[in-house]
Design a protein around this motif. Structure first.
Motif, PDB file in Angstrom:
ATOM      1  N   PRO A   6       0.818  -1.223   0.000  1.00 25.19           N
ATOM      2  CA  PRO A   6       0.000   0.000   0.000  1.00 25.19           C
ATOM      3  C   PRO A   6       0.849   1.269   0.000  1.00 25.19           C
ATOM      4  CG  PRO A   6      -0.894  -1.595   1.542  1.00 25.19           C
ATOM      5  CD  PRO A   6       0.413  -2.153   1.068  1.00 25.19           C
ATOM      6  N   LEU A   7       0.369   2.268  -0.697  1.00 25.57           N
ATOM      7  CA  LEU A   7       1.067   3.545  -0.750  1.00 25.57           C
ATOM      8  C   LEU A   7       1.036   4.220   0.621  1.00 25.57           C
ATOM      9  CD1 LEU A   7      -0.375   4.878  -4.136  1.00 25.57           C
ATOM     10  CD2 LEU A   7       1.881   3.859  -3.735  1.00 25.57           C
ATOM     11  N   LYS A   8       2.132   4.908   0.961  1.00 29.08           N
ATOM     12  CA  LYS A   8       2.200   5.599   2.242  1.00 29.08           C
ATOM     13  C   LYS A   8       1.231   6.772   2.271  1.00 29.08           C
ATOM     14  CE  LYS A   8       7.055   4.311   2.859  1.00 29.08           C
ATOM     15  NZ  LYS A   8       8.461   4.805   2.930  1.00 29.08           N
ATOM     16  N   ASN A   9       1.005   7.353   1.114  1.00 31.03           N
ATOM     17  CA  ASN A   9       0.028   8.436   1.012  1.00 31.03           C
ATOM     18  C   ASN A   9      -1.365   7.814   0.925  1.00 31.03           C
ATOM     19  OD1 ASN A   9      -1.789  10.421  -0.083  1.00 31.03           O
ATOM     20  ND2 ASN A   9      -0.003  11.613  -0.747  1.00 31.03           N
ATOM     21  N   ARG A  10      -2.129   7.941   2.015  1.00 32.02           N
ATOM     22  CA  ARG A  10      -3.424   7.281   2.083  1.00 32.02           C
ATOM     23  C   ARG A  10      -4.370   7.762   0.981  1.00 32.02           C
ATOM     24  NH1 ARG A  10      -6.957   9.338   6.673  1.00 32.02           N
ATOM     25  NH2 ARG A  10      -5.001   9.077   7.802  1.00 32.02           N
ATOM     26  N   ASP A  11      -4.387   9.053   0.716  1.00 33.67           N
ATOM     27  CA  ASP A  11      -5.285   9.583  -0.315  1.00 33.67           C
ATOM     28  C   ASP A  11      -4.932   9.007  -1.689  1.00 33.67           C
ATOM     29  OD1 ASP A  11      -6.670  11.103   1.516  1.00 33.67           O
ATOM     30  OD2 ASP A  11      -5.436  12.895   1.200  1.00 33.67           O
ATOM     31  N   SER A  39     -15.890  -5.377  -7.237  1.00 42.43           N
ATOM     32  CA  SER A  39     -16.372  -4.009  -7.023  1.00 42.43           C
ATOM     33  C   SER A  39     -16.716  -3.774  -5.555  1.00 42.43           C
ATOM     34  CB  SER A  39     -17.596  -3.754  -7.900  1.00 42.43           C
ATOM     35  OG  SER A  39     -18.172  -2.501  -7.607  1.00 42.43           O
ATOM     36  N   ALA A  40     -17.384  -4.755  -4.949  1.00 38.07           N
ATOM     37  CA  ALA A  40     -17.777  -4.620  -3.539  1.00 38.07           C
ATOM     38  C   ALA A  40     -16.548  -4.527  -2.642  1.00 38.07           C
ATOM     39  CB  ALA A  40     -18.651  -5.805  -3.133  1.00 38.07           C
ATOM     40  N   TRP A  41     -15.522  -5.320  -2.949  1.00 31.44           N
ATOM     41  CA  TRP A  41     -14.317  -5.284  -2.118  1.00 31.44           C
ATOM     42  C   TRP A  41     -13.596  -3.948  -2.267  1.00 31.44           C
ATOM     43  CZ3 TRP A  41      -9.133  -4.440  -2.614  1.00 31.44           C
ATOM     44  CH2 TRP A  41      -8.366  -4.718  -1.468  1.00 31.44           C
ATOM     45  N   LEU A  42     -13.455  -3.474  -3.489  1.00 32.40           N
ATOM     46  CA  LEU A  42     -12.763  -2.207  -3.725  1.00 32.40           C
ATOM     47  C   LEU A  42     -13.487  -1.047  -3.052  1.00 32.40           C
ATOM     48  CD1 LEU A  42     -11.883  -2.781  -7.482  1.00 32.40           C
ATOM     49  CD2 LEU A  42     -10.220  -2.494  -5.633  1.00 32.40           C
ATOM     50  N   LYS A  43     -14.804  -1.055  -3.124  1.00 31.55           N
ATOM     51  CA  LYS A  43     -15.587   0.004  -2.486  1.00 31.55           C
ATOM     52  C   LYS A  43     -15.383  -0.017  -0.981  1.00 31.55           C
ATOM     53  CE  LYS A  43     -20.327   1.747  -2.072  1.00 31.55           C
ATOM     54  NZ  LYS A  43     -21.759   1.528  -2.467  1.00 31.55           N
ATOM     55  N   ASN A  44     -15.416  -1.209  -0.394  1.00 32.51           N
ATOM     56  CA  ASN A  44     -15.231  -1.339   1.052  1.00 32.51           C
ATOM     57  C   ASN A  44     -13.812  -0.943   1.473  1.00 32.51           C
ATOM     58  OD1 ASN A  44     -16.268  -2.539   3.738  1.00 32.51           O
ATOM     59  ND2 ASN A  44     -14.335  -3.635   3.408  1.00 32.51           N
ATOM     60  N   TYR A  45     -12.824  -1.320   0.646  1.00 33.74           N
ATOM     61  CA  TYR A  45     -11.426  -0.990   0.943  1.00 33.74           C
ATOM     62  C   TYR A  45     -11.234   0.525   1.002  1.00 33.74           C
ATOM     63  CZ  TYR A  45      -6.305  -0.989   0.404  1.00 33.74           C
ATOM     64  OH  TYR A  45      -4.966  -0.793   0.564  1.00 33.74           O
ATOM     65  N   CYS A  46     -11.794   1.225   0.019  1.00 30.18           N
ATOM     66  CA  CYS A  46     -11.651   2.684  -0.029  1.00 30.18           C
ATOM     67  C   CYS A  46     -12.375   3.343   1.146  1.00 30.18           C
ATOM     68  CB  CYS A  46     -12.202   3.217  -1.348  1.00 30.18           C
ATOM     69  SG  CYS A  46     -11.215   2.747  -2.791  1.00 30.18           S
ATOM     70  N   GLN A  47     -13.560   2.859   1.480  1.00 31.31           N
ATOM     71  CA  GLN A  47     -14.310   3.427   2.604  1.00 31.31           C
ATOM     72  C   GLN A  47     -13.562   3.221   3.918  1.00 31.31           C
ATOM     73  OE1 GLN A  47     -18.133   1.481   2.271  1.00 31.31           O
ATOM     74  NE2 GLN A  47     -18.966   3.082   0.935  1.00 31.31           N
ATOM     75  N   THR A  48     -12.972   2.023   4.080  1.00 31.07           N
ATOM     76  CA  THR A  48     -12.236   1.727   5.310  1.00 31.07           C
ATOM     77  C   THR A  48     -11.028   2.648   5.450  1.00 31.07           C
ATOM     78  OG1 THR A  48     -12.895  -0.593   5.209  1.00 31.07           O
ATOM     79  CG2 THR A  48     -10.979  -0.066   6.558  1.00 31.07           C
ATOM     80  N   LEU A  49     -10.327   2.881   4.353  1.00 30.93           N
ATOM     81  CA  LEU A  49      -9.161   3.770   4.392  1.00 30.93           C
ATOM     82  C   LEU A  49      -9.580   5.211   4.753  1.00 30.93           C
ATOM     83  CD1 LEU A  49      -6.910   2.812   1.347  1.00 30.93           C
ATOM     84  CD2 LEU A  49      -6.452   2.454   3.760  1.00 30.93           C
ATOM     85  N   LYS A  50     -10.655   5.666   4.182  1.00 30.85           N
ATOM     86  CA  LYS A  50     -11.102   7.030   4.441  1.00 30.85           C
ATOM     87  C   LYS A  50     -11.563   7.191   5.876  1.00 30.85           C
ATOM     88  CE  LYS A  50     -11.472   9.949   1.823  1.00 30.85           C
ATOM     89  NZ  LYS A  50     -10.504  11.018   1.440  1.00 30.85           N
ATOM     90  N   GLN A  51     -12.172   6.139   6.433  1.00 33.59           N
ATOM     91  CA  GLN A  51     -12.735   6.243   7.792  1.00 33.59           C
ATOM     92  C   GLN A  51     -11.699   6.033   8.885  1.00 33.59           C
ATOM     93  OE1 GLN A  51     -15.876   3.366   7.706  1.00 33.59           O
ATOM     94  NE2 GLN A  51     -17.164   4.578   6.316  1.00 33.59           N
ATOM     95  N   THR A  52     -10.783   5.077   8.668  1.00 33.70           N
ATOM     96  CA  THR A  52      -9.864   4.706   9.723  1.00 33.70           C
ATOM     97  C   THR A  52      -8.427   5.095   9.455  1.00 33.70           C
ATOM     98  OG1 THR A  52      -9.380   2.515   8.822  1.00 33.70           O
ATOM     99  CG2 THR A  52     -11.320   2.716  10.232  1.00 33.70           C
ATOM    100  N   GLY A  53      -8.123   5.284   8.168  1.00 39.05           N
ATOM    101  CA  GLY A  53      -6.743   5.607   7.804  1.00 39.05           C
ATOM    102  C   GLY A  53      -5.830   4.431   7.856  1.00 39.05           C
ATOM    103  N   SER A  54      -6.387   3.215   8.022  1.00 41.41           N
ATOM    104  CA  SER A  54      -5.551   1.998   8.062  1.00 41.41           C
ATOM    105  C   SER A  54      -5.887   1.111   6.878  1.00 41.41           C
ATOM    106  CB  SER A  54      -5.784   1.222   9.348  1.00 41.41           C
ATOM    107  OG  SER A  54      -7.136   0.822   9.450  1.00 41.41           O
ATOM    108  N   VAL A  55      -4.935   0.286   6.471  1.00 44.40           N
ATOM    109  CA  VAL A  55      -5.099  -0.579   5.325  1.00 44.40           C
ATOM    110  C   VAL A  55      -5.570  -1.950   5.785  1.00 44.40           C
ATOM    111  CG1 VAL A  55      -3.943  -1.676   3.379  1.00 44.40           C
ATOM    112  CG2 VAL A  55      -3.314   0.623   4.057  1.00 44.40           C
TER     113      VAL A  55
END
Length: 462
Positions: free
Chosen positions: A384-389, A446-462
């Motif tokens: 994962p990239l160090k830059n979360r965004d 698609s469902a996994w990618l959507k959940n992955y992005c939401q989790t990163l935005k909410q928690t900042g963890s991968v």
């Protein structure tokens, strides 16, 4: 010296004699409705006695040829335990390229494949009809009308699956068969007494009979009579082993069967696209199914050339799926993602790496990825990239691409449902089934990618 071989040709083998969708039968036999005593295949009643007489040895005493709702099948006629040898066929009653008469073989160049040579053997004995010593076997092979490999589909029928990578694989394979036909055409012309009336269409039929049934052997490829009647079960571990010392091929059961149970074998770990290309059927909930996803670097990207240079320098060069269907550049085989909150198994790491590279906005970011690759295993953007965004942006890029594919699949499937039931052909249903199961894979990704992005935005963890 004992040599055991259980390797298939580049294209898979052992096709069913009819289009079929198989479910794994219950080993107790209590819930399986097809009992061989009630479903004897009278057309093949003399096949096994003929094969035994031709080989001079016992072929099998635990299997019988019968019929299920899906066509010709093999059933247990005695109790079978896991580990039992349920079929043993000597090399002497297997068809291989060396069955060709030397006068014909001598005219074939090195460019002629073993599949094409064995197709010539089949064509020769088809031409001889009942005069052929192999007539009982040749007559048991499926007719062209019963075969639904996509190489036999019309242009209009192929349009139904144009959205799938199977469309291009079919065109490529049809072109290869035409090339092989050109390489043996002079032999057909020189021996009209054996090959009169053999057209490209008839050659294609024989070619697919070989591709879908033959196994690699020390003789090149071999068609194994009686083993042809096995139907497919993706969960089975049963395979064909060839013993060069004993000059025999055998099948060892991987589970218990009661008398009357259908005995199944696995043709290979094949996606539905591969099954449809080579065998003419698909199966629901195929755990080996996959969809090709293509992602390209935008031409208008000011870092386009630099990104391609980094990808070529740090990415493993060849991309092929598990089924060995050739993958075009930037093509990735995606499998079903079982959980939207798991690790995303099913989405190739190489695809996620590509998205991370494409999301970079400066030469500095690319250089940082290159440095990181050098310090690790040499592959670019595998973590994962160090830059979360930026990590979110990379995966949103993939989500957008897959969402676009989902929209296209839905549109095609909707268009196929507009036909009246009277116009629904078997191949149209096959097209629907293929696309429906490929769509299922895309939706899981698609469902996994959507959940992955939401989790990163909410928690900042991968």
């Amino acid at each position: 010296m004992l040599t055991l071989v259980s390797v298939r040709i580049q294209r898979p083998l052992l096709a069913p004699s009819r289009y079929c969708i198989r479910i794994r039968c219950n080993s107790s036999g209590s819930s399986y409705p097809h009992k061989v005593l009630q479903n004897v295949d009278e057309e093949c009643a003399g096949f096994l006695p003929w094969l035994r007489q031709k080989s001079g040895v016992e072929i099998s005493s635990v299997l019988s040829v019968g019929k299920s709702n899906y066509g010709r099948s093999l059933f247990a006629c005695k109790p079978i335990q896991a580990g039992d040898c349920i079929l043993k066929v000597p090399y002497s009653v297997q068809l291989a390229p060396d069955n060709l008469h030397p006068s014909i073989s001598s005219l074939l160049g090195e460019e002629v494949s073993n599949v094409a040579k064995l197709a010539l053997v089949v064509l020769l004995h088809q031409g001889l009809g009942q005069a052929s010593e192999w007539a009982p076997y040749i007559s048991s092979l499926p007719l062209l009308a019963d075969m639904h490999s996509t190489i036999f589909w019309s242009d209009e029928e192929l349009e139904m699956i144009k959205i799938s990578s199977l469309y291009h694989e079919t065109l490529k394979h049809k072109a290869q068969i035409e090339k092989d036909f050109s390489s043996i055409k002079h032999v057909l012309d020189q021996f009209p007494e054996y090959f009169e009336g053999v057209t490209l269409h008839k050659f294609k039929h024989a070619y697919n009979l070989v591709e879908s049934r033959a196994w690699i052997s020390t003789r090149g490829v071999s068609m194994i009579p009686f083993a042809d009647f096995f139907n497919h079960d993706a969960c089975s571990e049963t395979d064909v082993l060839s013993d060069d010392f004993k000059q025999v091929s055998e099948v060892i059961s991987d589970e218990n069967y009661a008398p009357g149970d259908e005995v199944l074998i696995r043709y290979g770990k094949f996606s539905n696209a591969r099954l449809l290309l080579d065998f003419g059927f698909v199966i629901p909930h195929n755990k080996y199914d996959q969809v090709k996803v293509e992602v390209n670097a935008p031409q208008h990207d000011h870092l386009h050339t630099l990104k391609l240079d980094h990808l070529q320098r740090y990415t493993t060069p060849s991309l092929k799926d598990a089924n060995d269907l050739s993958s075009q550049e930037n093509g990735f085989m995606v499998m079903e993602v079982k959980s939207s909150s798991g690790k995303g198994r099913g989405i190739p790491q190489s695809l996620r790496s590509l998205a991370r590279v494409l999301s970079c906005t400066s030469p500095q970011e690319l250089q940082e990825l290159a440095t990181e690759a050098t310090q690790n295993d040499g592959r670019l953007a595998r973590i994962p990239l160090k830059n979360r965004d930026r990590e979110v942006e990379a995966h949103r890029l993939l989500h957008s691409r897959i969402s676009h594919m989902i929209d296209n699949y839905n549109a095609v499937l909707e268009s196929l449902t507009h036909y009246s039931s009277e116009k629904t052909t078997q191949r149209m249903q096959l097209a629907r089934d293929l696309l429906t199961w490929e769509l299922r894979i895309l939706e899981s990704a698609s469902a996994w990618l959507k959940n992955y992005c939401q989790t990163l935005k909410q928690t900042g963890s991968v």
